[in-house]
Design an enzyme around this catalytic site. Structure first.
Site, PDB file in Angstrom:
ATOM      1  CE1 TYR A 122     -21.381  -2.499  26.561  1.00  0.00           C
ATOM      2  CE2 TYR A 122     -23.168  -0.905  26.770  1.00  0.00           C
ATOM      3  CZ  TYR A 122     -21.902  -1.231  26.330  1.00  0.00           C
ATOM      4  OH  TYR A 122     -21.150  -0.302  25.668  1.00  0.00           O
ATOM      5  CB  THR A 126     -17.032   0.028  17.429  1.00  0.00           C
ATOM      6  OG1 THR A 126     -17.895  -0.860  18.163  1.00  0.00           O
ATOM      7  CG2 THR A 126     -17.307   1.471  17.845  1.00  0.00           C
ATOM      8  CB  VAL A 171      -8.935  -5.103  31.354  1.00  0.00           C
ATOM      9  CG1 VAL A 171      -8.252  -4.362  30.212  1.00  0.00           C
ATOM     10  CG2 VAL A 171     -10.269  -5.693  30.921  1.00  0.00           C
ATOM     11  CE  LYS A 210     -19.484  -0.068  28.536  1.00  0.00           C
ATOM     12  NZ  LYS A 210     -18.046   0.249  28.351  1.00  0.00           N
TER      13      LYS A 210
END
Length: 256
Positions: A161, A196, A70, A165
């Site tokens: 992070y 996850t 990506v 985000k």
């Protein structure tokens, strides 16, 4: 059949094998396929992605896997061109690829910082930018970007992070404003603490797990399916008047 006839591209979607721990992309792929969409799974974990697509096809769904880094502008163009060549349209993009490197600010290297911002913020930007012309040809579309509750409130463990985000959160709103009149809806989803493949190692520590449960009013961690159900709503025409919004799915954590 809430997505009947639609074509959906999902990033970070290789973990989509029933009976194994799924990520948000994998769980969403199953819901999208069940609701009638043709799904294109993308990731950099090729063996897993190929198995996932084959399993979906074996269940009678229209699915394929394509490798996608990506952070690569060229790779994005190649993947979207392949989708348009195969299906002639792109209706849904789920920008979901992610990484995570917890650490104190003093311990975060420039490489970690750039990798977090690259996969999350740059990846969402490139995906959105590349998908818009394809969606325009079909008269519109829905882009869903995976942010986080840590894109709304600070994280005591993962500042890089959170920064990435947070960038996704505001980019989503800005892009939504630019393309609303073209019927291209752009929204963000904000998962709380959920099990996850990305969180499995850290959340398997009993002390860490209990601390996160204690911070969640509903008294449990989320599942990939919990998040995917919200993504399905944003992907479907049921959310046709929703754009620039933050869908928080966190068991009440940020309500405190």
């Amino acid at each position: 059949m809430r997505l009947h006839g639609k074509v959906a591209l999902l990033t970070g979607a290789a973990a989509a094998i029933k009976g194994e721990l799924m990520g948000f992309g994998g769980a969403a792929a199953h819901l999208f396929a069940r609701e009638g969409a043709k799904v294109v799974l993308t990731d950099i974990r090729d063996e897993l992605g190929e198995r996932a697509a084959a399993a979906l096809c074996a269940e009678g769904h229209d699915a394929r896997y394509l490798r996608l880094d990506v952070t690569s502008e060229r790779n994005w163009a190649e993947v979207v061109d392949a989708v348009m060549a195969a299906h002639g349209r792109l209706d849904i993009l789920f920008n979901n690829a992610g990484v995570g490197f917890p650490g104190k600010v003093e311990d975060i290297t420039v490489e970690i910082w750039e990798h977090e911002l690259g996969v999350h913020a740059k990846g969402v930007f490139l995906g959105t930018r590349t998908a818009i012309p394809a969606m325009r040809k079909g008269g519109g579309g829905s882009i869903i970007n995976t942010s986080s509750v840590m894109g709304i409130v600070g994280s005591p463990t993962s500042p890089a992070y959170s920064a990435a985000k947070g960038a996704i959160t505001i980019f989503t709103k800005s892009a939504a404003l630019q393309y609303a009149k073209e019927n291209i809806r752009i929204n963000s989803v904000h998962p709380g603490y959920a099990d996850t493949p990305l969180t499995d190692k850290r959340f398997s520590d009993p002390a860490v797990r209990q601390a996160l449960i204690d911070r969640t009013p509903m008294g449990r961690l989320g599942t990939a399916e919990d998040i995917a159900n919200g993504v399905l709503f944003l992907a479907s025409d049921e959310s046709s008047w929703v754009t620039g919004s933050e869908l928080v799915i966190d068991g009440g954590m940020t309500a405190q």
